[in-house]
Enzyme design. Sequence first.
Site, PDB file in Angstrom:
ATOM      1  N   HIS A 202       0.829  -1.213   0.000  1.00  0.00           N
ATOM      2  CA  HIS A 202       0.000   0.000   0.000  1.00  0.00           C
ATOM      3  C   HIS A 202       0.857   1.253   0.000  1.00  0.00           C
ATOM      4  CE1 HIS A 202      -3.519  -2.307   0.703  1.00  0.00           C
ATOM      5  NE2 HIS A 202      -2.906  -2.941   1.661  1.00  0.00           N
ATOM      6  N   ARG A 309       1.520  -5.088 -17.435  1.00  0.00           N
ATOM      7  CA  ARG A 309       1.671  -6.347 -16.697  1.00  0.00           C
ATOM      8  C   ARG A 309       0.377  -6.612 -15.952  1.00  0.00           C
ATOM      9  NH1 ARG A 309       6.947  -3.953 -15.664  1.00  0.00           N
ATOM     10  NH2 ARG A 309       8.482  -5.163 -16.829  1.00  0.00           N
ATOM     11  N   ARG A 345      -0.324  -7.810 -21.606  1.00  0.00           N
ATOM     12  CA  ARG A 345       0.374  -9.085 -21.624  1.00  0.00           C
ATOM     13  C   ARG A 345      -0.413 -10.032 -20.737  1.00  0.00           C
ATOM     14  NH1 ARG A 345       6.110  -9.619 -18.880  1.00  0.00           N
ATOM     15  NH2 ARG A 345       4.791  -9.409 -17.043  1.00  0.00           N
ATOM     16  N   GLU A 444      10.958 -13.924 -26.330  1.00  0.00           N
ATOM     17  CA  GLU A 444      11.845 -13.901 -25.170  1.00  0.00           C
ATOM     18  C   GLU A 444      12.510 -15.254 -24.924  1.00  0.00           C
ATOM     19  OE1 GLU A 444       9.561 -12.859 -21.677  1.00  0.00           O
ATOM     20  OE2 GLU A 444       7.777 -13.799 -22.493  1.00  0.00           O
ATOM     21  N   ASN A 467      14.876  -8.993 -21.285  1.00  0.00           N
ATOM     22  CA  ASN A 467      15.362  -9.459 -19.981  1.00  0.00           C
ATOM     23  C   ASN A 467      15.446 -10.982 -19.948  1.00  0.00           C
ATOM     24  OD1 ASN A 467      15.047  -6.778 -19.567  1.00  0.00           O
ATOM     25  ND2 ASN A 467      13.733  -6.933 -17.778  1.00  0.00           N
ATOM     26  N   ASP A 468      14.358 -11.611 -20.379  1.00  0.00           N
ATOM     27  CA  ASP A 468      14.368 -13.073 -20.389  1.00  0.00           C
ATOM     28  C   ASP A 468      15.160 -13.625 -21.568  1.00  0.00           C
ATOM     29  OD1 ASP A 468      13.119 -13.779 -18.064  1.00  0.00           O
ATOM     30  OD2 ASP A 468      11.104 -13.554 -18.886  1.00  0.00           O
ATOM     31  N   ARG A 478      20.407 -13.672 -13.648  1.00  0.00           N
ATOM     32  CA  ARG A 478      20.878 -12.363 -13.236  1.00  0.00           C
ATOM     33  C   ARG A 478      20.923 -12.188 -11.726  1.00  0.00           C
ATOM     34  NH1 ARG A 478      18.529  -6.960 -15.546  1.00  0.00           N
ATOM     35  NH2 ARG A 478      16.527  -8.000 -15.325  1.00  0.00           N
ATOM     36  N   CYS A 515      10.393  -4.540 -25.216  1.00  0.00           N
ATOM     37  CA  CYS A 515       9.927  -4.049 -23.924  1.00  0.00           C
ATOM     38  C   CYS A 515      10.833  -4.447 -22.764  1.00  0.00           C
ATOM     39  CB  CYS A 515       8.491  -4.495 -23.660  1.00  0.00           C
ATOM     40  SG  CYS A 515       8.282  -6.272 -23.596  1.00  0.00           S
TER      41      CYS A 515
END
Lengths: 599, 96
Positions: A202, A309, A345, A444, A467-468, A478, A515
């Site tokens: 929160h 996301r 996605r 990816e 990233n992937d 990573r 992305c």
Amino acid sequence: MTPTAPKPASRTYQGIAVSPGIYIGKIHVYDPVQTVVPHHLVSARAIENEKKHLREALAKAKEELQRLRERVRDTLDEAHASIFDPQLMILEDPAVVDSAVERIEKNQENASRAFMTIIRQFVDKFSSVGDPYLASRNSDILDVGNRVCQHLAQVQPESSSALQFDSEVIVLARDLSPSDTAQMDQLHVKGFATELGGPTSHTAILAKALEIPAVVGLGPFLAGLKTGTQTIIDGYEGTITIDPSPREIARARQRRKKHLVHERYLQKLKHLPAETIDGYRVDLAANVELPIEIPHVLAHGAEGIGLFRTEFQYLENDRLPGEEELFEVYRKVVEVMDPHPVIFRTIDLGGDKFLGALQTGRELNPFLGLRAIRLCLAHPEVFRTQLRAILRASAHGSARIMFPMISNVAEVRQAREMLDEVAADLRRERIPFDEEIQIGVMIEIPSAAITADQLAREVDFFSIGTNDLIQYTLAVDRGNEQVAHLYEPFHPAILRLIRNTIDAAQREGIWVGLCGEMSANPLCALLLLGMGIDELSMGALAIPEIKRLIRQVELTDARRLVEEVYSLRTAEEIREHVLQAYRGLQRKRARAGGMLRAI
Amino acid sequence: MMEQTQTGHRATVTIPNSLGLHLRPASQLVKIASKYEKCDVFLTKDGQSINAKSIMGVIMLAAEQGSELILEANGEGSEEAIRELVALIESGFGET
């Protein structure tokens, strides 16, 4: 302090940066559990009176929670407001209330002692079960106990008074409950730092909405801290520095100034397109994790959401959200962004984000396991619910659908088949949706990048998830410090896979975006531009920087650069070459008196 | 299947939704059980019985997907109470 007094060394704590900004000021240490409530025994004659006190306090607490609930519903929405429902039910729970009354009658305890004892018993039970879900409810339950006891002591609950201030403060706390954050003095609170909490807490959500810096997950740091101590909170680096040295203050001021200059610069750029000198245009879009980031996204001049996301609604309450709940969020996002597109996605759980409801078995290798599209195809009902919600939202603006973790053509076909079924249902039910909605896949996994030409015939667009892609291609985790240095976007294999993907997309006439974090790296963006990328999607903060870069270069230069690095064999050589070229381009622009200079 | 007992009604149900009786389903269940003021409603799982009108009790059961619960209601409206609660549970609390 006299100049001769020894000054204790400053202390810096590292946490998770959840909302950007830097503030230097005094802290307020917030500890709601420290209220003094008299606990004692009462005479037999006072028993009835204590029971009456308890009933009154319960009623007051209930009234108060209901007011908070309404306030959150008005400022956010019903889903956030329902956070208070379990607390409201505890106030009426016979296992709590009757047991407390029983303690008053039998043990002649006063109301606050009786009530708090019961609350603590439950907290202890929940802690001992060993279920992290139950344990995580404890702060909510204790919050109810404190609230009632404060009414019994006829003091205003701290959360309604203690978080109001006369001057600006940074609030430091162990954790902040929904009721704490809902009542926060928005005028004077200039930052949050908490020991607990994560990116979706929160505190994080509220801080982003208020655009004040916040750092969470700092670990124990509050002990012995005094309200009023000067502190730096850095929401970019995720640090707080208690009692900073003059040098640290100077450095923080400088950093803040730099960011402010950047903010002003951003305002100038906001309405200009990301177009090269020779007229090649790239769409700059934002990656979004929570809807509350959207005002921020628009403020930074994003021309769409390139990666929305969708996991947060599954992870926030650790349960499967229903279609309406999903639809409401998707519709709002699409409406606010209209006419810019929003790429949804589909669920990317698994890997490092888990939901107990879907992932029961333990996996030895979760990143190579039942993740993302694989998980969705294994749970068709969950997938269909989400697809229906996205399709319905598509009637309210520009929505696109993107499937993550595609490794072969069969998966795309299977997913599209399910989407077609859902679309057919909607048609039958006469529920409107965008019949032309674009369907894309994330590239990816190396197999997808290698067979991009085949995949391109199945979809309307690609989005390269670097990233992937880097992790999977180079077989590097990573998060593993021992091998993290091998994670390398400039590895020739990565550049070749990306180039192959873009070429395949162009040959098949579909557009292609990217992305991953590479989008936000100016050197990578320069190469991607030269390869012919159509869209770059990144954290909104990075957009102005990349826009500036694109506006300063010529496509022909970027293309030449791609050819030049193609024959280089190591990542170091490639990086160095791109860096020199980048500097060269900037000098060239500066000489040409380009209107946009480096800051 | 509902059966009649000496004092009311009873049914056995299996939790179908994948997250089990977590906070939201628990509060839905408590809300319904509490409507039947003149009727005691109990939930039993693995021999542990709790008052179905208590949110704390229901959460403490930690009933996961597939766990078997015995619902018992004693008093006025017991048949209706059991019927409504069984329907709620079997619907998976509106989840999947």
